[in-house]
Design an enzyme around this catalytic site. Structure first.
Site, short mmCIF file in Angstrom:
data_model
loop_
_atom_site.label_atom_id
_atom_site.label_comp_id
_atom_site.label_asym_id
_atom_site.label_seq_id
_atom_site.Cartn_x
_atom_site.Cartn_y
_atom_site.Cartn_z
N TRP A 187 0.86 -1.19 0.00
CA TRP A 187 0.00 0.00 0.00
C TRP A 187 0.90 1.23 0.00
O TRP A 187 1.89 1.26 0.73
CB TRP A 187 -0.92 0.04 1.23
CG TRP A 187 -1.63 1.35 1.31
CD1 TRP A 187 -2.72 1.75 0.58
CD2 TRP A 187 -1.26 2.48 2.14
NE1 TRP A 187 -3.05 3.05 0.90
CE2 TRP A 187 -2.18 3.52 1.85
CE3 TRP A 187 -0.26 2.71 3.08
CZ2 TRP A 187 -2.12 4.77 2.47
CZ3 TRP A 187 -0.19 3.97 3.69
CH2 TRP A 187 -1.12 4.97 3.39
N GLU A 228 -3.00 -3.02 -2.38
CA GLU A 228 -4.14 -2.43 -1.66
C GLU A 228 -4.45 -1.01 -2.12
O GLU A 228 -3.60 -0.12 -2.02
CB GLU A 228 -3.84 -2.42 -0.16
CG GLU A 228 -4.93 -1.76 0.68
CD GLU A 228 -4.62 -1.73 2.17
OE1 GLU A 228 -3.46 -2.00 2.55
OE2 GLU A 228 -5.53 -1.42 2.95
N LYS A 230 -7.22 2.46 -2.20
CA LYS A 230 -7.90 3.28 -1.19
C LYS A 230 -8.68 4.37 -1.90
O LYS A 230 -8.36 4.75 -3.02
CB LYS A 230 -6.81 3.90 -0.30
CG LYS A 230 -7.28 4.58 0.94
CD LYS A 230 -6.08 4.94 1.82
CE LYS A 230 -6.54 5.60 3.10
NZ LYS A 230 -5.46 5.78 4.07
N ASP A 261 -9.78 -3.42 1.86
CA ASP A 261 -9.82 -2.91 3.23
C ASP A 261 -11.22 -2.36 3.47
O ASP A 261 -11.68 -1.49 2.72
CB ASP A 261 -8.75 -1.82 3.37
CG ASP A 261 -8.64 -1.27 4.79
OD1 ASP A 261 -9.70 -0.96 5.38
OD2 ASP A 261 -7.51 -1.12 5.30
N HIS A 264 -11.99 1.38 3.21
CA HIS A 264 -11.48 2.11 2.05
C HIS A 264 -12.47 2.38 0.93
O HIS A 264 -12.06 2.61 -0.21
CB HIS A 264 -10.27 1.38 1.46
CG HIS A 264 -9.03 1.54 2.30
ND1 HIS A 264 -7.79 1.15 1.88
CD2 HIS A 264 -8.86 2.08 3.53
CE1 HIS A 264 -6.90 1.42 2.81
NE2 HIS A 264 -7.53 1.97 3.82
N HIS A 288 -8.52 -6.69 4.62
CA HIS A 288 -8.13 -5.87 5.76
C HIS A 288 -9.41 -5.56 6.52
O HIS A 288 -10.20 -4.73 6.08
CB HIS A 288 -7.44 -4.58 5.31
CG HIS A 288 -5.95 -4.72 5.28
ND1 HIS A 288 -5.11 -3.66 5.03
CD2 HIS A 288 -5.16 -5.79 5.49
CE1 HIS A 288 -3.86 -4.10 5.08
NE2 HIS A 288 -3.86 -5.38 5.35
N ASP A 296 -12.26 8.47 9.43
CA ASP A 296 -11.22 7.51 9.82
C ASP A 296 -11.57 6.11 9.35
O ASP A 296 -12.67 5.63 9.57
CB ASP A 296 -11.07 7.50 11.34
CG ASP A 296 -10.05 6.45 11.79
OD1 ASP A 296 -8.94 6.46 11.25
OD2 ASP A 296 -10.38 5.60 12.63
N ASP A 298 -9.95 3.39 10.33
CA ASP A 298 -9.22 2.42 11.14
C ASP A 298 -9.64 2.33 12.60
O ASP A 298 -8.80 2.31 13.49
CB ASP A 298 -7.72 2.73 11.06
CG ASP A 298 -7.20 2.62 9.63
OD1 ASP A 298 -7.13 1.51 9.13
OD2 ASP A 298 -6.89 3.66 9.02
N ASP A 328 -6.73 -4.50 10.32
CA ASP A 328 -6.03 -3.25 10.03
C ASP A 328 -6.73 -2.08 10.70
O ASP A 328 -7.66 -1.51 10.15
CB ASP A 328 -5.91 -3.02 8.52
CG ASP A 328 -5.13 -1.74 8.22
OD1 ASP A 328 -4.44 -1.24 9.14
OD2 ASP A 328 -5.22 -1.23 7.08
C1 RNT Z 1 -3.69 2.50 4.83
C2 RNT Z 1 -3.81 1.04 4.55
C3 RNT Z 1 -2.68 0.20 5.08
C4 RNT Z 1 -2.20 0.63 6.45
C5 RNT Z 1 -1.18 -0.28 7.07
C6 RNT Z 1 -0.53 0.33 8.26
O1 RNT Z 1 -4.80 3.17 4.47
O2 RNT Z 1 -5.03 0.56 5.04
O3 RNT Z 1 -3.06 -1.12 5.07
O4 RNT Z 1 -3.26 0.78 7.35
O5 RNT Z 1 -0.28 -0.67 6.12
ZN ZN Z 2 -5.44 -1.56 5.01
#
Ligand code: RNT
Ligand code: ZN
Length: 421
Positions: A187, A228, A230, A261, A264, A288, A296, A298, A328
């Site tokens: 990523w 990955e 986003k 993810d 994302h 992920h 956010d 995460d 993640d």
């Molecule tokens: C970032 C991605 C990636 C990170 C990690 C730390 O938007 O999701 O996967 O969160 O590599």
């Molecule tokens: Zn990720």
């Protein structure tokens, strides 16, 4: 007197669900635990650079792991409270220099070698777990402009290409040493805050950089390549070079894994809905598992409808063998070990619910065109006593089924974490 589990097993059997089979499948499923939740994505390089790359950790909960030994000890506490056997997911910035323990400097990222991860490999061997890996394209002076593999400057781009080449070699080494293929997930933060004039150049450069990184081939028994995308990040709100479409195309062409993810995508997009489409064209998916809240992507993973929908699709699609599941997220506002345990358990619980779905009956209703019956059974299934099966699963693994695990984490917090300053 019948136990709650026996009664549950009978209820499931009446709907043609074999709880023993579900338990056995769940026990086999490992979740890859993200190292970066343990230390707020700090890593162990000798650097003064801020995290950047659009990644933001908020919170000041005491007890962050300050070095690799602490991180490993903390991860072991989390693992001790989890049913099943899991994996650990490292970033390149978690390199160490060896017994002396002071990490390489970040300027050396293009020269990383397997030796920088010797302690991690020994640790994983001692626990009998697999490792996964990620190149680190952020928290670095050469990433400060917001571009890495798509950078227009040849020298900067070369540095990052070499980094990706080095980390793939290290990941393949993990796979060989530990006897289980390591996922190498790439990523990059590349993007622009405001409207770019040139959306084409950076994407063409990224494609070329990736071709150079992936030029060396490794056996699938050692390494699983993954990319990955986003939607946006902080500072890359208007343009992300490595978008979902970009990587879906790239992964399809190269027949490597694409990483999806759950934080994302547009809020109304469902990751669960994508699996049956993407897996028609790529050999594997890396998930992920995350939780997006507002801007956010995460937050700590909890057992919510989105996670349950993802797990349900994985089971219905019978594709767990083609999907690696990793967590993640990073939250520095609560106990970091508890954050790990919560996310793994929620993911396992979602999988268990999916494995206990009366799928055969649902399919026969659908095939008969009885969509009324299908919807009624889907609703009825929500009342089924999956909790009794979870309890049994945890008891067989000698871990607490409920929140009692927090007591162990709290004891460790009092005895170890609270002493870290
Ligand atoms: C970032 C991605 C990636 C990170 C990690 C730390 O938007 O999701 O996967 O969160 O590599
Ligand atoms: Zn990720």
């Amino acid at each position: 007197m019948a136990t709650a589990f026996q009664l549950a097993a009978e209820q499931y059997a009446a709907l043609d669900v074999d709880v023993e089979q579900s338990i056995a499948r769940l026990a086999e499923q490992s979740i890859s635990i993200q190292c970066w939740q343990g230390d707020d994505v700090s890593g162990f390089e000798q650097r003064g650079t801020e995290l950047g790359g659009g990644l933001a950790v908020t919170g000041k909960y005491p007890g962050r792991a300050r070095n690799a030994d602490e991180l490993r000890a903390d991860a072991e506490v989390a693992l001790s409270q989890l049913p099943g056997r899991h994996r650990f997911n490292l970033h390149a910035s978690y390199a160490e220099s060896g017994p002396g323990r002071s990490g390489p400097t970040c300027s050396e990222r293009n020269q990383l070698e397997t030796g920088h991860f010797g302690n991690w490999i020994a640790w994983a061997k001692s626990l009998g777990i697999g490792l996964d890996f990620n190149p680190t394209f952020f928290a670095h002076p050469l990433a400060a402009s917001g571009m890495t593999l798509a950078h227009a400057d040849q020298g900067i781009r070369r540095f990052w290409i070499e980094h990706g080449q080095a980390t793939r070699r290290i990941a393949a080494h993990f796979g060989a040493e530990l006897g289980t293929a390591a996922v190498h997930n790439l990523w990059i933060p590349d993007g622009m805050k405001d409207l770019p004039v040139d959306r084409w150049g950076p994407r063409a450069r990224l494609r070329d950089s990736l071709d150079q990184i992936f030029a060396e081939s490794f056996s699938e028994s050692k390494l699983i390549d993954s990319v990955e995308g986003k939607l946006f990040g902080i500072g890359s709100e208007s343009y992300v070079v490595g978008s979902h479409e970009f990587y879906l195309g790239y992964a399809t062409r190269r027949q490597i894994a694409v990483c999806l993810d759950s934080g994302h995508y547009h809020p109304t997009e469902e990751l669960a809905e994508k699996l049956s489409a993407v897996l028609q064209f790529v050999p594997r998916v890396l998930l992920h598992v995350s939780r997006g809240v507002r801007w956010d992507s995460d937050h700590v993973v909890i057992l919510n409808d989105e996670l349950r929908a993802i797990a349900t699709e994985l089971v219905r699609g019978d594709c767990l063998e083609r999907v690696r599941i990793g967590l993640d997220y990073f939250d520095a506002s609560i106990n970091r070990i508890a954050a790990w345990v919560l996310g793994v358990r929620a993911t396992q619980q979602a999988l268990l619910q999916a494995l206990l779905e009366p799928e055969k009956l649902l399919r026969s209703l659908e095939e008969a065109g009885d969509f009324t019956g299908r919807l009624v059974l889907m609703e009825q299934a929500k009342q089924l006593p999956w909790g009794a099966v979870w309890t049994e699963f945890c008891e067989r693994a000698n871990v607490a089924p409920g929140g009692e695990w927090l007591q162990t984490v709290r004891n460790y917090e009092n005895n170890v974490l609270s002493l870290r300053r």
